[in-house]
Design an enzyme around this catalytic site. Sequence first.
Site, PDB file in Angstrom:
ATOM      1  N   SER A  62     -14.340  -4.720 -21.654  1.00 59.42           N
ATOM      2  CA  SER A  62     -13.059  -5.415 -21.663  1.00 59.42           C
ATOM      3  C   SER A  62     -12.705  -5.842 -20.257  1.00 59.42           C
ATOM      4  CB  SER A  62     -11.984  -4.479 -22.213  1.00 59.42           C
ATOM      5  OG  SER A  62     -10.698  -4.965 -21.915  1.00 59.42           O
TER       6      SER A  62
ATOM      7  N   GLU B  20     -17.267  -4.465 -27.037  1.00 57.71           N
ATOM      8  CA  GLU B  20     -16.688  -4.003 -25.784  1.00 57.71           C
ATOM      9  C   GLU B  20     -16.551  -2.484 -25.832  1.00 57.71           C
ATOM     10  OE1 GLU B  20     -12.974  -5.962 -25.133  1.00 57.71           O
ATOM     11  OE2 GLU B  20     -13.905  -7.837 -24.533  1.00 57.71           O
TER      12      GLU B  20
ATOM     13  N   ASP C 270      -8.483 -13.181 -26.794  1.00 57.60           N
ATOM     14  CA  ASP C 270      -9.691 -13.255 -25.969  1.00 57.60           C
ATOM     15  C   ASP C 270     -10.730 -14.289 -26.396  1.00 57.60           C
ATOM     16  OD1 ASP C 270      -8.428 -11.169 -24.777  1.00 57.60           O
ATOM     17  OD2 ASP C 270     -10.035  -9.724 -25.024  1.00 57.60           O
TER      18      ASP C 270
ATOM     19  N   ASP D 293      -9.169  -8.089 -29.880  1.00 54.42           N
ATOM     20  CA  ASP D 293      -9.968  -6.998 -29.338  1.00 54.42           C
ATOM     21  C   ASP D 293      -9.198  -5.693 -29.227  1.00 54.42           C
ATOM     22  OD1 ASP D 293     -11.798  -8.981 -29.158  1.00 54.42           O
ATOM     23  OD2 ASP D 293     -12.230  -8.756 -27.033  1.00 54.42           O
TER      24      ASP D 293
END
Length: 574
Positions: free
Chosen positions: A477, A451, A130, A88
Amino acid sequence: MDAKTFDKNRLPSRHVTEGPERAPHRAFLYAMGLSAHEIHQPLVGVATCWNESAPCNISLQRQAQVVKKGVAHANGTPREFCTITVTDGIAMGHQGMKSSLASREVIADSIELSMRGHCYDALVGLAGCDKSLPGMMMAMCRLNVPSIFVYGGSILPGTFKGNQVTIQDVFEAVGLHSVGEMSDEDLDELERVACPSAGACGAQFTANTMATVSEAIGLALPYSAGAPAPYEMRDQFCMASGEMVMELLAREIRPRDIVTLRALENAATVVAATGGSTNAALHLPAIAHECGIEFDLFDVAKIFRKTPYIADLKPAGKYVAKDMFEAGGIPILIKTLLDNGFIHGDCMTVTGRTMAENMASVKWNEHQDVVYRADKPITPTGGVVGLKGNLAPDGAIVKVAGMESLKFTGPARCFDNEEACFEAVAKRTYKEGDVLVIRYEGPKGGPGMREMLSTTAALYGQGTGGKIALITDGRFSGATLGFCIGHVGPEAAIGGPIGLLKDGDMITIDAEAGTLDVALGGEELERRRKQWKAPDNPYKSGALWKYADQVGAARTGAVTHPGGKAEAECYANV
């Protein structure tokens, strides 16, 4: 343990190792240097998300070698394979983020396919970034073979001008730089020192949140998820995980014996208690879905509402994962929650013992202030709150850890994608009191439910904390700070109320009451709905088309298949 204690006629690997008709299959195994003895032992998949995409994953290959030693020491035959990750931090703020949540499904699917195709009997999964953590745990629950999860460990904190920093500081520095409050030279220095080692982002962002979950839900060995990636002691946890998976195989303890409704409630509890990532409200329902358990956003929110916030971790607090590990690790957190009635102690874990039995010898550390006692919390309710109202009939979620005011009312300022909102933020064309609305970024509408950290961090860096709110059908996030509401459902792409908003509509957010409303009556919303047209998905082929076509609502985890409830036969029983 003696391999003779295993009856291969009851294990999946019998389909590739036993009987004269499997001679061709054994020939391939001999070609890789296996002995006859190793071929006829249980075959254990050692799945890693190793790659060179980000520091989260670069230590996993080395750790996997130690897991394999543990499996072999306990008379199993390890077979290593890799899957993907989308990181991410690097995918953030551009079209690459559309791939992030979709990668969770690809990770789970690819592990399932590799395990099925090669008929492995058990699984040890190593993950560091993640979406790879929930993806790995989803695969374990889907396959339901004896499994243990191993977190690759967190990154060490950086140091900038004498202060401890994380990647969150770099994202926020972009906002500071945009308003002239950080020089080019300082920004350059910060980006060079913020990430000094291998490992996943060091604060209680999504990776460390889901690592905490892995112990609380019972799929990881106690203490194993806390040790930072560079610590050599990780080898001890990897060795023990490889050995223990063979014990689980012998005792026929499977993930669905461990991941029960009560275990999922334990997992939600530690998310709230640590002020963890709102992404857990997607991942826990998705893990539950693999087990055939109904556990949606509203179930998660019920746990959040009654859980004390007790871990002083970044982004809202002072400390990072390394500090919590050195203060006593995740067990010290679970222990105080257990002692005060917030954790179910009767849940089975991968140790073969219950959570209460695992915690029996854990002692409170008086010489630390990272984790507070659950009866003397930082705040009496959790760091994450669920919302519902006429703007979010299917729910929404907000992280309130560290926030002073939990109520906000202001006019909507609508954007149909993140880039448009980020441009407004960069140019500072918003006004104090605005509620920025980013829509068509949900699971289907994005596609991929991006995000919004680039936007929220820039806002925070510009000093807007408490002065601006932001709502989206996308995600945030774990590093996000401020009044930011995500997972608004139904999403705009399927006609949810967020897609019907116009600039100036008054929105009220009340995180105390758990509500998210727009000052519009039902008749006006219905009138707008009749005029609304569904947007066209620009992705006409490939993985993102497939994801948009299959994905479900955020409320139930943004999953892409019917799950354990619809299962006719579990892989573990083939």
